[in-house]
Design a protein around this motif. Structure first.
Motif, PDB file in Angstrom:
ATOM      1  N   ILE A   1       0.846  -1.202   0.000  1.00 38.61           N
ATOM      2  CA  ILE A   1       0.000   0.000   0.000  1.00 38.61           C
ATOM      3  C   ILE A   1       0.880   1.251   0.000  1.00 38.61           C
ATOM      4  N   LYS A   2       1.881   1.259   0.880  1.00 38.86           N
ATOM      5  CA  LYS A   2       2.737   2.443   1.024  1.00 38.86           C
ATOM      6  C   LYS A   2       3.600   2.689  -0.207  1.00 38.86           C
ATOM      7  N   SER A   3       3.935   1.624  -0.947  1.00 41.89           N
ATOM      8  CA  SER A   3       4.752   1.814  -2.152  1.00 41.89           C
ATOM      9  C   SER A   3       3.887   1.873  -3.416  1.00 41.89           C
ATOM     10  N   ASN A   4       2.580   2.037  -3.217  1.00 39.63           N
ATOM     11  CA  ASN A   4       1.618   2.153  -4.317  1.00 39.63           C
ATOM     12  C   ASN A   4       1.647   0.997  -5.305  1.00 39.63           C
ATOM     13  N   LYS A   5       1.986  -0.193  -4.831  1.00 41.96           N
ATOM     14  CA  LYS A   5       1.998  -1.374  -5.689  1.00 41.96           C
ATOM     15  C   LYS A   5       0.669  -2.119  -5.625  1.00 41.96           C
TER      16      LYS A   5
ATOM     17  N   GLU B   1      -3.049  -2.951  -6.099  1.00 45.63           N
ATOM     18  CA  GLU B   1      -4.200  -2.618  -6.936  1.00 45.63           C
ATOM     19  C   GLU B   1      -5.497  -2.830  -6.163  1.00 45.63           C
TER      20      GLU B   1
ATOM     21  N   CYS C   1      -5.268   2.384   3.466  1.00 43.84           N
ATOM     22  CA  CYS C   1      -5.833   2.393   2.108  1.00 43.84           C
ATOM     23  C   CYS C   1      -6.379   3.778   1.771  1.00 43.84           C
TER      24      CYS C   1
ATOM     25  N   TYR D   1      -3.414   6.276   1.269  1.00 50.38           N
ATOM     26  CA  TYR D   1      -2.620   6.079   0.053  1.00 50.38           C
ATOM     27  C   TYR D   1      -3.502   5.828  -1.169  1.00 50.38           C
ATOM     28  N   ASP D   2      -4.798   6.082  -1.025  1.00 48.35           N
ATOM     29  CA  ASP D   2      -5.750   5.975  -2.124  1.00 48.35           C
ATOM     30  C   ASP D   2      -5.740   4.585  -2.776  1.00 48.35           C
ATOM     31  N   ALA D   3      -5.740   3.557  -1.940  1.00 44.70           N
ATOM     32  CA  ALA D   3      -5.773   2.174  -2.436  1.00 44.70           C
ATOM     33  C   ALA D   3      -7.187   1.615  -2.259  1.00 44.70           C
TER      34      ALA D   3
ATOM     35  N   THR E   1      -1.394  -7.258  -6.610  1.00 51.07           N
ATOM     36  CA  THR E   1      -0.580  -6.256  -7.300  1.00 51.07           C
ATOM     37  C   THR E   1      -0.813  -6.225  -8.807  1.00 51.07           C
TER      38      THR E   1
END
Length: 97
Positions: A28-32, A34, A54, A57-59, A85
């Motif tokens: 989540i923190k590394s925007n990986k 989906e 979430c 980090y807009d997940a 991912t």
């Protein structure tokens, strides 16, 4: 076993899933990430913490399945939270729930 669990098994074989709280937070923190899947019977604290990250980090995240069933399709005993991912697998799961 339904299509969602089958797809999760395929995603695991393809290396597109991170299982567990710590691995999911890293994704989540590394925007990986989906899509984050939370077991409906995961602890309230776990749900609250994962949803917080979430949102920050807009997940995307959804609540689906139970820990034992998720664990079974991923070759573990129990799985409370996991991160997908792969974009295609994530959209497949969203569209089929």
């Amino acid at each position: 076993m339904n299509k969602i669990y089958s797809m999760l098994g395929i995603a695991k074989k393809g290396g597109n899933i991170s299982i567990g709280y710590d691995a999911t937070l890293i994704n989540i923190k590394s925007n990986k990430s989906e899509l984050v899947l939370l077991a409906s019977d995961a602890s309230d604290k776990t749900k609250k913490n994962v949803q917080f990250f979430c949102d920050q980090y807009d997940a995307k995240y959804i609540e689906y399945g139970e820990k034992e069933v998720l664990g079974k399709c991923l070759g573990r005993k129990v799985v409370g939270v996991l991160s997908i991912t792969d974009k295609n697998i994530a959209s497949y799961i969203i569209n089929n729930i």
